[in-house]
Design an enzyme around this catalytic site. Structure first.
Site, PDB file in Angstrom:
ATOM      1  CE1 TYR A  95     -10.164  50.494 -63.003  1.00 12.63           C
ATOM      2  CE2 TYR A  95      -9.525  50.783 -65.284  1.00 12.63           C
ATOM      3  CZ  TYR A  95      -9.361  50.157 -64.061  1.00 12.63           C
ATOM      4  OH  TYR A  95      -8.399  49.196 -63.905  1.00 12.63           O
ATOM      5  CB  CYS A  96     -11.387  55.881 -59.803  1.00 13.76           C
ATOM      6  SG  CYS A  96     -12.952  56.771 -59.669  1.00 13.76           S
ATOM      7  CB  SER A  97     -13.542  53.122 -56.266  1.00 13.08           C
ATOM      8  OG  SER A  97     -12.268  52.797 -55.782  1.00 13.08           O
ATOM      9  CB  ILE A 124     -13.043  48.899 -60.632  1.00 12.02           C
ATOM     10  CG1 ILE A 124     -12.639  47.435 -60.858  1.00 12.02           C
ATOM     11  CG2 ILE A 124     -12.913  49.345 -59.189  1.00 12.02           C
ATOM     12  CD1 ILE A 124     -11.173  47.130 -60.544  1.00 12.02           C
TER      13      ILE A 124
END
Length: 164
Positions: A95-97, A124
């Site tokens: 995951y990232c933003s 996230i």
């Protein structure tokens, strides 16, 4: 009647937001990595290695509990492989933003032969928007989420936005 109207309004708003996020992700991603929803990942039965493809300053503000930061700008495949099981069937969620940088990192793991790799849909931001918990570097729950930039931060609806 009033409760039904409020429920319909909530469902309508959620569907509208989902369509906008779909459009954004379709613009930036190739969909060469399957998505996993935040709701599915949050289920107690879902066991996975969590890899955070954000930069250190983002990770230090907050991250999913148990996540391993692998970065994006400084991502090193060989270093990452040392941090995850050798079993190529291990479930891995990156995951990232929002799910854009994480697709690139996840695809590199797939190219390395890992067969059970997912990109967290909405990253996230979507995790926090769904009211799931994030932790700081000490493992304490926090409302803070690094919002990356004002432009990208508009996608984070819940929590306290941090930009530095």
């Amino acid at each position: 009647m009033k409760k039904t109207f409020i429920l319909l309004l909530l469902v309508s708003t959620t569907v509208s937001a989902q369509k906008k996020l779909d459009k954004l992700l379709d613009k930036w991603n190739t969909r060469n990595v399957p998505y996993i929803s935040v709701e599915t990942l949050a289920l107690p039965k879902t066991k996975a290695i969590l890899l955070d493809a954000r930069e250190e300053k983002e990770f230090n503000v907050s991250h999913l509990k148990g996540a391993i930061r692998v970065g994006y700008d400084d991502f090193k495949l060989k270093e990452t492989l040392k941090k995850i099981p050798e079993d190529k069937n291990t479930k891995i969620v990156v995951y990232c933003s929002l799910g854009i940088r994480s697709e690139t990192v996840a695809h590199k793991l797939i190219e390395e032969g890992y067969t059970n790799v997912y990109n967290l849909y909405g990253g996230i931001f979507e995790w926090k928007n769904a009211n799931f918990k994030v932790v700081d570097t000490l493992g304490n729950e926090t409302e803070k989420v690094h919002a990356f930039s004002k432009n990208w931060g508009k996608w984070l609806k819940n929590g306290k936005k941090v930009y530095e």
